[in-house]
Design an enzyme around this catalytic site. Structure first.
Site, PDB file in Angstrom:
ATOM      1  N   LYS A 158       0.829  -1.211   0.000  1.00 54.00           N
ATOM      2  CA  LYS A 158       0.000   0.000   0.000  1.00 54.00           C
ATOM      3  C   LYS A 158       0.860   1.256   0.000  1.00 54.00           C
ATOM      4  O   LYS A 158       1.904   1.294   0.641  1.00 54.00           O
ATOM      5  CB  LYS A 158      -0.915   0.032   1.230  1.00 54.00           C
ATOM      6  CG  LYS A 158      -1.998  -1.031   1.252  1.00 54.00           C
ATOM      7  CD  LYS A 158      -2.924  -0.810   2.437  1.00 54.00           C
ATOM      8  CE  LYS A 158      -4.081  -1.784   2.440  1.00 54.00           C
ATOM      9  NZ  LYS A 158      -5.003  -1.511   3.568  1.00 54.00           N
ATOM     10  N   GLU A 288      -7.730   2.081   8.328  1.00 53.13           N
ATOM     11  CA  GLU A 288      -7.369   3.471   8.095  1.00 53.13           C
ATOM     12  C   GLU A 288      -8.427   4.381   8.700  1.00 53.13           C
ATOM     13  O   GLU A 288      -9.518   3.930   9.072  1.00 53.13           O
ATOM     14  CB  GLU A 288      -7.215   3.776   6.604  1.00 53.13           C
ATOM     15  CG  GLU A 288      -8.491   3.648   5.792  1.00 53.13           C
ATOM     16  CD  GLU A 288      -8.249   3.929   4.323  1.00 53.13           C
ATOM     17  OE1 GLU A 288      -7.097   3.895   3.874  1.00 53.13           O
ATOM     18  OE2 GLU A 288      -9.245   4.182   3.605  1.00 53.13           O
ATOM     19  N   ARG A 292     -12.704  13.043   7.194  1.00 54.04           N
ATOM     20  CA  ARG A 292     -13.618  13.840   6.363  1.00 54.04           C
ATOM     21  C   ARG A 292     -14.978  13.167   6.362  1.00 54.04           C
ATOM     22  O   ARG A 292     -15.181  12.107   6.953  1.00 54.04           O
ATOM     23  CB  ARG A 292     -13.101  13.901   4.926  1.00 54.04           C
ATOM     24  CG  ARG A 292     -12.826  12.518   4.348  1.00 54.04           C
ATOM     25  CD  ARG A 292     -12.578  12.526   2.862  1.00 54.04           C
ATOM     26  NE  ARG A 292     -12.092  11.251   2.356  1.00 54.04           N
ATOM     27  CZ  ARG A 292     -12.830  10.181   2.122  1.00 54.04           C
ATOM     28  NH1 ARG A 292     -14.129  10.202   2.382  1.00 54.04           N
ATOM     29  NH2 ARG A 292     -12.301   9.065   1.648  1.00 54.04           N
TER      30      ARG A 292
END
Length: 454
Positions: A158, A288, A292
Site C-alpha cells: 500500500k 485506516e 472527512r
C-alpha cells in the site's frame, strides 16, 4: 456563527452541503470549473465563482484558486466535502492563516492519519488492533521480501499516502512480489510524488466495517454505529449498509467503543470514520481513518436520524454535539447503492455526455436520492464517475431490500451508460440479502456470473 460558507467541491456532495447550509440559514458559495458552468450546485448556491479550467489540479484541487474564491466572496468557512482538498493538511493550514474556518479536523490530525503508515503506528500506540505488517516504510524489493517472510502471504502493498485503491497491489505468492512491488512504487511515484510504501497481511476473507465518529471542540466524542462496506470492486465501494447484518452485539459494542477511544486519543474534532477489517471469527483490525465526510454517510443518517453534515458545520462553529451517546439509537436497515456513469459490460469504462432523459425514483417513506444530474445536463468526462446515490431505509431489513429493488427499477438515464443493471442484479442476489459476502465477493463470484448472463 457562520454567515457564509464556501463549498470546495462539485457534484452530488456539493449539492448535499449547499442544501444543509440553506436549512441552517447560512449563505453558500459554489465554486466551479469551466466544465461545470451548468452544474446543479452552481444553480442552488447563493453565489457561484469560476475557479479555473476543467482539470481538477487547476480548479477543485487548487488551494490558491479555492482560497481566492473564499476571499473574494467573503466566506467565513470552507467545507471541502470529500476528495480533492478534503484531506490536505497544507490546505487546512492555509485556511487558518487566512482566518477562514476549515470544516474538518486540525491539520495535525489530517497529516498524522492521512499517512497510512503513521496512522498504523498511532493506532497501535493507542491500543487499537492492527493487522500484522511492516514496521515502517519498505523501500526496496529486498526489504519487501524480508517483511513477507515474516508476515506471510497473501499480503497487500500500500501507498502510505494512498486511498481509493491507488498505489495498492495484492500479492498472493513470493513469485509475484518483485514485479508487483515495483508496479506499486511506480504508481505511487506518479500519483503522490514519492515511493512511500508499507505492507500488511491480508485478512481474507474479510468484511470492511467502518464506524462513524462525531467529535466536538469541547472534548465530546461519540459514535453513530457502524456501516458494512464489504461490497466492493477493485477496492471501490459499490453498496453500503448500516448497520452490519452479521456483527454480534458484543463485537459491535467493542468495535464502536474502540473507534471512540481512538478518536479521543488523537484529539479528533469533526466528523470522521475509522475503518476496520473483520475476519470470519469477528476479530477486527484497524485499516485506516478518513478525516472527512464519507460518501456513504447517508445510511448512518437514515438509521440514526442525525444530520452528519449539519453536525459537522456546528462543530466547526464551536458548538457542542447536539446528542449524547445514550441518545443515539440505530433503527432498522439502510442501504446505499452508488449509481456510476460507467459501462460494466465494457470493463467499467467511464461514460460522459448529455443527459437526454432522466427519471429517478420517488415516493414512499425511507427513500432518498442524492445526485447532481438533471435532464439536459452535460456530464463532463473529467471527474469521478459517481453520478448519484440511491438510499433506502426500513425498520424491517427485508422491506429495505424490497424498497431498493423498486427504486432501482425506476432509475432511467439515457445519453450515458450507468451501472444500474449491475446494481439491480446485486441487490436481488441471495448472497447479498443473506450478507454472505466479503470484500472480494463481487470480483471472485458475482462478476463471473453476471457477465455470463449478460
Amino acid at each position: 456563527m457562520f454567515e457564509k460558507v464556501l463549498v470546495a467541491n462539485r457534484g452530488e456532495i456539493a449539492v448535499r452541503i449547499i442544501r444543509a447550509l440553506r436549512e441552517m440559514g447560512i449563505g453558500s458559495v459554489a465554486v466551479y470549473s469551466e466544465a461545470d458552468r451548468s452544474a446543479l450546485h452552481t444553480v442552488l448556491a447563493d453565489e457561484a465563482v469560476c475557479i479555473g479550467p476543467a482539470k481538477s489540479l487547476d480548479s477543485y484541487a487548487n488551494p490558491i484558486a479555492i482560497l481566492s474564491a473564499a476571499s473574494v466572496s467573503g466566506a467565513d468557512a470552507i467545507h471541502p466535502g470529500y476528495g480533492f482538498l478534503s484531506e490536505r493538511a497544507d490546505f487546512a493550514d492555509l485556511c487558518e492563516e487566512m482566518n477562514i474556518e476549515f470544516i474538518g479536523p486540525s491539520s495535525k490530525v489530517i497529516e498524522v492519519m492521512g499517512n497510512k503508515q503513521n496512522a498504523r503506528d498511532t493506532m497501535k500506540a493507542a491500543g487499537v488492533p492492527i493487522t500484522p505488517g511492516s514496521d515502517g516504510l519498505v523501500t526496496s524489493v529486498e526489504e519487501a521480501q524480508a517483511v513477507a517472510d515474516i508476515i506471510g502471504y497473501p499480503l497487500m502493498i500500500k501507498a502510505s499516502d494512498g486511498g481509493g485503491g491507488k498505489g495498492m497491489r495484492r500479492v498472493l505468492s513470493a513469485d509475484q512480489l518483485e514485479s508487483l512491488f515495483i508496479q506499486a512504487q511506480n504508481e505511487t511515484q506518479s500519483i503522490y510524488g514519492n515511493t512511500d510504501l508499507y505492507m500488511e497481511r491480508i485478512v481474507d476473507p474479510a468484511k470492511h466495517i467502518e464506524v462513524q465518529i462525531l467529535a466536538d471542540k469541547l472534548g465530546n466524542v461519540i459514535h453513530l454505529g457502524e456501516r458494512d462496506c464489504s461490497l466492493q470492486r477493485n477496492n471501490q465501494k459499490v453498496i453500503e449498509f448500516a448497520p452490519s447484518l452479521t456483527l454480534t452485539e458484543a463485537v459491535r459494542e467493542e468495535l464502536c467503543q474502540t473507534a471512540v477511544d481512538a478518536a479521543a486519543a488523537i484529539g479528533y474534532e469533526s466528523a470522521g470514520t475509522i475503518e476496520f477489517l473483520v475476519d470470519k471469527d469477528q476479530n477486527f483490525y484497524f485499516m485506516e481513518m478518513n478525516t472527512r465526510l464519507q460518501v456513504e454517510h447517508p445510511v448512518t443518517e437514515m438509521v440514526t436520524g442525525i444530520d452528519i453534515v449539519q453536525e459537522q458545520i456546528n462543530i466547526a462553529q464551536g458548538l457542542p454535539l447536539s446528542v449524547k451517546q445514550e441518545d443515539v439509537k440505530v433503527e432498522g436497515l439502510a442501504i446505499e447503492c452508488r449509481l456510476n456513469a460507467e459501462n460494466p459490460k465494457e470493463n467499467f469504462m467511464p461514460s460522459s455526455g448529455p443527459i437526454d432523459h432522466l427519471i429517478f425514483p420517488s415516493g414512499g417513506l425511507g427513500l432518498r436520492v442524492e445526485s447532481a444530474l438533471y435532464q439536459g445536463y452535460y456530464l463532463p468526462p473529467f471527474y469521478d464517475s459517481m453520478a448519484g446515490k440511491i438510499i433506502t431505509h426500513h425498520k424491517d431489513p427485508e422491506k429495505a431490500f424490497r424498497l431498493m429493488q423498486r427504486a432501482l427499477y425506476e432509475v432511467s438515464v439515457e445519453g450515458i451508460h450507468t451501472n444500474v443493471e449491475l446494481l439491480q442484479a446485486l441487490i436481488e442476489h441471495p448472497d447479498v440479502q443473506a450478507d454472505n459476502v466479503d470484500t472480494k465477493w463481487i470480483e471472485n463470484v458475482f462478476m463471473k456470473e453476471w457477465l455470463e448472463e449478460n
